[in-house]
Design a protein around this motif. Structure first.
Motif, short mmCIF file in Angstrom:
data_model
loop_
_atom_site.label_atom_id
_atom_site.label_comp_id
_atom_site.label_asym_id
_atom_site.label_seq_id
_atom_site.Cartn_x
_atom_site.Cartn_y
_atom_site.Cartn_z
N GLU A 15 0.81 -1.20 0.00
CA GLU A 15 0.00 0.00 0.00
C GLU A 15 0.85 1.26 0.00
O GLU A 15 0.51 2.26 -0.63
CB GLU A 15 -0.94 -0.01 1.22
N ASP A 16 1.97 1.26 0.74
CA ASP A 16 2.80 2.43 0.83
C ASP A 16 3.77 2.42 -0.35
O ASP A 16 4.70 1.64 -0.41
CB ASP A 16 3.59 2.41 2.15
N LEU A 17 3.55 3.32 -1.33
CA LEU A 17 4.35 3.31 -2.54
C LEU A 17 5.39 4.43 -2.54
O LEU A 17 5.70 5.01 -3.58
CB LEU A 17 3.44 3.44 -3.76
N ARG A 18 5.94 4.75 -1.38
CA ARG A 18 6.99 5.74 -1.28
C ARG A 18 8.16 5.17 -0.49
O ARG A 18 7.98 4.46 0.49
CB ARG A 18 6.48 7.01 -0.59
N ALA A 19 9.37 5.51 -0.93
CA ALA A 19 10.55 5.14 -0.16
C ALA A 19 10.71 6.14 0.98
O ALA A 19 10.24 7.27 0.91
CB ALA A 19 11.78 5.17 -1.06
N SER A 20 11.38 5.71 2.03
CA SER A 20 11.65 6.61 3.15
C SER A 20 13.10 7.04 3.12
O SER A 20 13.94 6.45 2.42
CB SER A 20 11.37 5.89 4.48
N GLU A 21 13.41 8.08 3.86
CA GLU A 21 14.80 8.51 3.95
C GLU A 21 15.65 7.41 4.57
O GLU A 21 16.84 7.29 4.29
CB GLU A 21 14.92 9.80 4.76
N GLY A 22 15.04 6.57 5.41
CA GLY A 22 15.76 5.44 5.97
C GLY A 22 16.24 4.48 4.90
O GLY A 22 17.34 3.92 5.00
N ASP A 23 15.43 4.29 3.84
CA ASP A 23 15.86 3.45 2.72
C ASP A 23 17.12 4.02 2.08
O ASP A 23 18.06 3.29 1.75
CB ASP A 23 14.76 3.37 1.65
N LEU A 24 17.12 5.33 1.88
CA LEU A 24 18.24 5.98 1.22
C LEU A 24 19.52 5.82 2.04
O LEU A 24 20.56 5.38 1.55
CB LEU A 24 17.93 7.46 1.00
N VAL A 25 19.44 6.19 3.31
CA VAL A 25 20.62 6.16 4.17
C VAL A 25 21.10 4.73 4.39
O VAL A 25 22.31 4.46 4.42
CB VAL A 25 20.31 6.86 5.51
N SER A 26 20.16 3.79 4.52
CA SER A 26 20.55 2.39 4.74
C SER A 26 21.26 1.82 3.52
O SER A 26 22.21 1.06 3.64
CB SER A 26 19.30 1.55 5.05
N VAL A 28 23.06 3.53 1.32
CA VAL A 28 24.39 4.13 1.26
C VAL A 28 25.31 3.47 2.28
O VAL A 28 26.47 3.14 1.99
CB VAL A 28 24.31 5.65 1.51
N ARG A 29 24.79 3.22 3.48
CA ARG A 29 25.59 2.54 4.51
C ARG A 29 26.00 1.15 4.04
O ARG A 29 27.15 0.73 4.22
CB ARG A 29 24.79 2.45 5.81
N PHE A 30 25.06 0.44 3.43
CA PHE A 30 25.37 -0.90 2.92
C PHE A 30 26.45 -0.83 1.85
O PHE A 30 27.37 -1.66 1.81
CB PHE A 30 24.10 -1.54 2.35
N ALA A 31 26.36 0.15 0.96
CA ALA A 31 27.35 0.30 -0.11
C ALA A 31 28.75 0.50 0.47
O ALA A 31 29.72 -0.11 0.02
CB ALA A 31 26.99 1.46 -1.02
N PHE A 32 28.85 1.35 1.48
CA PHE A 32 30.16 1.61 2.08
C PHE A 32 30.70 0.37 2.78
O PHE A 32 31.87 0.01 2.63
CB PHE A 32 30.08 2.77 3.07
N ALA A 123 10.89 -3.33 1.00
CA ALA A 123 10.94 -4.56 1.78
C ALA A 123 11.35 -5.73 0.91
O ALA A 123 11.13 -5.76 -0.30
CB ALA A 123 9.56 -4.83 2.40
N GLY A 124 11.95 -6.74 1.56
CA GLY A 124 12.37 -7.94 0.85
C GLY A 124 13.88 -8.01 0.77
O GLY A 124 14.53 -7.09 0.29
N ALA A 125 14.45 -9.09 1.25
CA ALA A 125 15.90 -9.19 1.41
C ALA A 125 16.64 -9.02 0.09
O ALA A 125 17.78 -8.55 0.05
CB ALA A 125 16.27 -10.54 2.03
N LEU A 126 16.02 -9.40 -1.03
CA LEU A 126 16.72 -9.36 -2.31
C LEU A 126 16.64 -8.01 -3.01
O LEU A 126 17.31 -7.80 -4.01
CB LEU A 126 16.16 -10.45 -3.24
N ARG A 127 15.82 -7.09 -2.49
CA ARG A 127 15.67 -5.83 -3.21
C ARG A 127 15.95 -4.60 -2.35
O ARG A 127 15.96 -3.48 -2.86
CB ARG A 127 14.27 -5.72 -3.81
N GLN A 128 16.21 -4.77 -1.06
CA GLN A 128 16.37 -3.61 -0.19
C GLN A 128 17.48 -2.67 -0.67
O GLN A 128 17.27 -1.47 -0.83
CB GLN A 128 16.66 -4.06 1.24
N TYR A 129 18.66 -3.23 -0.89
CA TYR A 129 19.81 -2.39 -1.23
C TYR A 129 19.61 -1.67 -2.56
O TYR A 129 19.78 -0.45 -2.66
CB TYR A 129 21.07 -3.26 -1.27
#
Length: 211
Positions: A15-26, A28-32, A123-129
């Protein structure tokens, strides 16, 4: 609650079709943690192209994510200083220097910021990053106030995918599109305006997210 950020990436069936700022920051943290420094030792140094891509990403993050601007801006300054001062590393960023910069910038992170925070959109382990990564570049582009800053986002994104992103198939797809152009808009290197950059970024000719 984290600010909500509009995103045109293909949504998950929720239902929620927007990303949160937490998605963005998380993302970037994963990439580093898992792409830039994966399996590194304290004395490991970055390849110059990776180093340049990291600094370019930090620069656009500091300008495009106001809540985290002070943190990313400080981190960029500390990393740049570590590279400029050189020392025993000969001008290359070491893992030790990166960890030190992260620790010194940490007090500028928003209070109560979660280490990892994914919205239902990603959400979903294969698509979060990759979902969060796409949302990051899309958001930075839409928030860029000028031609110069929009083109800086394109440069940072191309540098990231070229030098850091480890999915070989994804990287090849993106770089072929970047060099060949999208829907008649030409290659990324030929872009000159924010409007052109925004039109170039969202999807390839088939409508799929770039990453």
């Amino acid at each position: 609650a984290a600010p909500r950020v509009a995103c045109d990436a293909r949504p998950a069936p929720v239902e929620d079709l927007r990303a949160s700022e937490g998605d963005l920051v998380s993302s970037v943290r994963f990439a580093f943690e898992h792409e830039v420094w994966r399996g590194s030792l304290p004395t490991t140094t970055l390849d110059p192209s990776v180093q340049a891509a990291v600094i370019a990403l930090l620069r656009v993050l500091s300008r495009g994510l106001p809540t985290w601007g002070a943190f990313y801006g400080r981190l960029e300054a500390l990393v740049t200083s570590a590279v400029t001062s050189g020392g025993d590393s000969g001008g290359a960023l070491t893992r030790n220097a990166w960890d030190s910069a992260m620790s010194r910038a940490a007090p500028l992170a928003p209070l109560g910021a979660a280490q990892t925070s994914w919205s239902p959109f990603c959400a979903g382990a294969l698509r979060q990053y990759t979902c969060g990564l796409w949302a990051t570049f899309h958001t930075l582009m839409l928030r860029a106030p000028s031609d110069a800053e929009a083109l800086a986002v394109i440069d940072a994104m191309v540098g990231f995918v070229t030098s850091i992103f480890e999915c070989a198939d994804c990287r090849m797809h993106f770089l072929n599109m970047s060099r060949g152009g999208v829907a008649g808009l030409g290659p990324s290197a030929a872009l000159t305006t924010r409007e052109g950059a925004v039109r170039w970024l969202p999807s390839d000719a088939g409508g799929a997210p770039l990453i």
